[in-house]
Design a protein around this motif. Sequence first.
Motif, mmCIF file in Angstrom:
data_model
loop_
_atom_site.group_PDB
_atom_site.id
_atom_site.type_symbol
_atom_site.label_atom_id
_atom_site.label_comp_id
_atom_site.label_asym_id
_atom_site.label_seq_id
_atom_site.Cartn_x
_atom_site.Cartn_y
_atom_site.Cartn_z
ATOM 1 N N LEU A 209 -10.457 15.321 15.178
ATOM 2 C CA LEU A 209 -10.280 15.247 16.637
ATOM 3 C C LEU A 209 -11.170 14.165 17.228
ATOM 4 O O LEU A 209 -10.748 13.413 18.116
ATOM 5 C CB LEU A 209 -10.585 16.608 17.272
ATOM 6 C CG LEU A 209 -9.539 17.689 17.054
ATOM 7 C CD1 LEU A 209 -10.078 19.051 17.487
ATOM 8 C CD2 LEU A 209 -8.262 17.354 17.798
ATOM 9 N N PHE A 210 -12.404 14.085 16.730
ATOM 10 C CA PHE A 210 -13.316 13.046 17.198
ATOM 11 C C PHE A 210 -12.780 11.665 16.827
ATOM 12 O O PHE A 210 -12.761 10.751 17.648
ATOM 13 C CB PHE A 210 -14.714 13.254 16.611
ATOM 14 C CG PHE A 210 -15.670 12.161 16.957
ATOM 15 C CD1 PHE A 210 -16.195 12.071 18.232
ATOM 16 C CD2 PHE A 210 -16.025 11.216 16.008
ATOM 17 C CE1 PHE A 210 -17.083 11.053 18.559
ATOM 18 C CE2 PHE A 210 -16.907 10.197 16.332
ATOM 19 C CZ PHE A 210 -17.439 10.108 17.608
ATOM 20 N N GLU A 211 -12.330 11.520 15.577
ATOM 21 C CA GLU A 211 -11.770 10.251 15.112
ATOM 22 C C GLU A 211 -10.574 9.841 15.967
ATOM 23 O O GLU A 211 -10.452 8.679 16.375
ATOM 24 C CB GLU A 211 -11.356 10.378 13.647
ATOM 25 C CG GLU A 211 -10.789 9.127 13.047
ATOM 26 C CD GLU A 211 -10.376 9.306 11.600
ATOM 27 O OE1 GLU A 211 -9.604 8.455 11.124
ATOM 28 O OE2 GLU A 211 -10.800 10.269 10.950
ATOM 29 N N ALA A 212 -9.698 10.785 16.262
ATOM 30 C CA ALA A 212 -8.518 10.488 17.077
ATOM 31 C C ALA A 212 -8.923 10.048 18.479
ATOM 32 O O ALA A 212 -8.356 9.093 19.021
ATOM 33 C CB ALA A 212 -7.599 11.708 17.144
ATOM 34 N N SER A 213 -9.921 10.697 19.060
ATOM 35 C CA SER A 213 -10.335 10.312 20.413
ATOM 36 C C SER A 213 -10.961 8.922 20.430
ATOM 37 O O SER A 213 -10.720 8.149 21.365
ATOM 38 C CB SER A 213 -11.296 11.350 21.004
ATOM 39 O OG SER A 213 -12.533 11.346 20.334
ATOM 40 N N VAL A 214 -11.723 8.586 19.407
ATOM 41 C CA VAL A 214 -12.306 7.243 19.322
ATOM 42 C C VAL A 214 -11.200 6.204 19.153
ATOM 43 O O VAL A 214 -11.199 5.159 19.816
ATOM 44 C CB VAL A 214 -13.331 7.152 18.164
ATOM 45 C CG1 VAL A 214 -13.733 5.719 17.886
ATOM 46 C CG2 VAL A 214 -14.556 7.999 18.476
ATOM 47 N N LEU A 215 -10.241 6.480 18.285
ATOM 48 C CA LEU A 215 -9.136 5.548 18.061
ATOM 49 C C LEU A 215 -8.282 5.377 19.311
ATOM 50 O O LEU A 215 -7.841 4.268 19.611
ATOM 51 C CB LEU A 215 -8.286 6.011 16.880
ATOM 52 C CG LEU A 215 -8.937 5.822 15.514
ATOM 53 C CD1 LEU A 215 -8.223 6.649 14.461
ATOM 54 C CD2 LEU A 215 -8.980 4.360 15.129
ATOM 55 N N GLU A 216 -8.060 6.456 20.048
ATOM 56 C CA GLU A 216 -7.308 6.347 21.303
ATOM 57 C C GLU A 216 -8.016 5.400 22.270
ATOM 58 O O GLU A 216 -7.382 4.579 22.928
ATOM 59 C CB GLU A 216 -7.134 7.721 21.941
ATOM 60 C CG GLU A 216 -6.148 8.604 21.208
ATOM 61 C CD GLU A 216 -6.196 10.057 21.648
ATOM 62 O OE1 GLU A 216 -7.120 10.451 22.400
ATOM 63 O OE2 GLU A 216 -5.310 10.812 21.225
ATOM 64 N N GLU A 217 -9.333 5.525 22.349
ATOM 65 C CA GLU A 217 -10.120 4.645 23.218
ATOM 66 C C GLU A 217 -10.034 3.195 22.739
ATOM 67 O O GLU A 217 -9.883 2.270 23.545
ATOM 68 C CB GLU A 217 -11.576 5.109 23.235
ATOM 69 C CG GLU A 217 -12.467 4.326 24.158
ATOM 70 C CD GLU A 217 -12.172 4.558 25.631
ATOM 71 O OE1 GLU A 217 -12.384 3.614 26.424
ATOM 72 O OE2 GLU A 217 -11.712 5.651 25.983
ATOM 73 N N LEU A 218 -10.138 2.987 21.442
ATOM 74 C CA LEU A 218 -10.044 1.626 20.897
ATOM 75 C C LEU A 218 -8.676 1.010 21.177
ATOM 76 O O LEU A 218 -8.571 -0.178 21.482
ATOM 77 C CB LEU A 218 -10.316 1.636 19.394
ATOM 78 C CG LEU A 218 -11.756 1.877 18.971
ATOM 79 C CD1 LEU A 218 -11.835 2.083 17.461
ATOM 80 C CD2 LEU A 218 -12.640 0.714 19.400
ATOM 81 N N ILE A 219 -7.632 1.822 21.088
ATOM 82 C CA ILE A 219 -6.279 1.317 21.329
ATOM 83 C C ILE A 219 -6.094 0.969 22.807
ATOM 84 O O ILE A 219 -5.398 0.007 23.134
ATOM 85 C CB ILE A 219 -5.233 2.339 20.834
ATOM 86 C CG1 ILE A 219 -5.273 2.368 19.304
ATOM 87 C CG2 ILE A 219 -3.835 2.002 21.329
ATOM 88 C CD1 ILE A 219 -4.549 3.530 18.684
ATOM 89 N N GLU A 220 -6.737 1.727 23.685
ATOM 90 C CA GLU A 220 -6.680 1.368 25.109
ATOM 91 C C GLU A 220 -7.311 -0.004 25.342
ATOM 92 O O GLU A 220 -6.842 -0.778 26.165
ATOM 93 C CB GLU A 220 -7.403 2.413 25.959
ATOM 94 C CG GLU A 220 -6.595 3.662 26.180
ATOM 95 C CD GLU A 220 -7.313 4.650 27.077
ATOM 96 O OE1 GLU A 220 -8.117 4.215 27.932
ATOM 97 O OE2 GLU A 220 -7.062 5.852 26.927
ATOM 98 N N ARG A 221 -8.368 -0.292 24.609
ATOM 99 C CA ARG A 221 -9.058 -1.582 24.766
ATOM 100 C C ARG A 221 -8.339 -2.715 24.052
ATOM 101 O O ARG A 221 -8.372 -3.853 24.503
ATOM 102 C CB ARG A 221 -10.489 -1.473 24.221
ATOM 103 C CG ARG A 221 -11.357 -0.550 25.016
ATOM 104 C CD ARG A 221 -12.726 -0.465 24.427
ATOM 105 N NE ARG A 221 -13.514 0.545 25.122
ATOM 106 C CZ ARG A 221 -14.759 0.784 24.871
ATOM 107 N NH1 ARG A 221 -15.404 0.105 23.922
ATOM 108 N NH2 ARG A 221 -15.404 1.716 25.541
ATOM 109 N N GLU A 222 -7.748 -2.408 22.901
ATOM 110 C CA GLU A 222 -7.047 -3.412 22.091
ATOM 111 C C GLU A 222 -5.661 -2.876 21.703
ATOM 112 O O GLU A 222 -5.458 -2.456 20.567
ATOM 113 C CB GLU A 222 -7.813 -3.691 20.804
ATOM 114 C CG GLU A 222 -9.020 -4.560 20.911
ATOM 115 C CD GLU A 222 -9.582 -4.814 19.520
ATOM 116 O OE1 GLU A 222 -9.026 -5.684 18.822
ATOM 117 O OE2 GLU A 222 -10.539 -4.130 19.145
ATOM 118 N N PRO A 223 -4.707 -2.894 22.602
ATOM 119 C CA PRO A 223 -3.395 -2.299 22.289
ATOM 120 C C PRO A 223 -2.638 -3.000 21.163
ATOM 121 O O PRO A 223 -1.739 -2.410 20.564
ATOM 122 C CB PRO A 223 -2.622 -2.389 23.598
ATOM 123 C CG PRO A 223 -3.455 -3.146 24.546
ATOM 124 C CD PRO A 223 -4.795 -3.391 23.949
ATOM 125 N N SER A 224 -2.990 -4.222 20.847
ATOM 126 C CA SER A 224 -2.258 -4.943 19.797
ATOM 127 C C SER A 224 -2.843 -4.733 18.405
ATOM 128 O O SER A 224 -2.327 -5.286 17.433
ATOM 129 C CB SER A 224 -2.243 -6.439 20.123
ATOM 130 O OG SER A 224 -3.559 -6.941 20.121
#
Length: 82
Positions: free
Chosen positions: A29-44
């Motif tokens: 769950l923590f990993e998913a939340s971090v990745l979601e944040e990273l994708i918001e910053r770098e969608p590509s």
Amino acid sequence: MPSLPPNRRSFPKIRRARLGQRLKRAHLLFEASVLEELIEREPSNDEHLFQLGQAYTQLRSYKKGLDIDKKLVVRDPDHPTY
């Protein structure tokens, strides 16, 4: 056979297994939340998106994982992993 320390002897195996499962889920769950944040910053960033899809699948959020897989295929249809 060496004896376990007192705190380990009184803690049944089943509870340790459940604790391990809960810790793994919390980590995912923590990993998913971090990745979601990273994708918001770098969608590509396809690597982050791929890792998020893997985390969702391991969390048994199959629909979310499948939706991400579909996005990856659209972005790069020739990639062998997607």
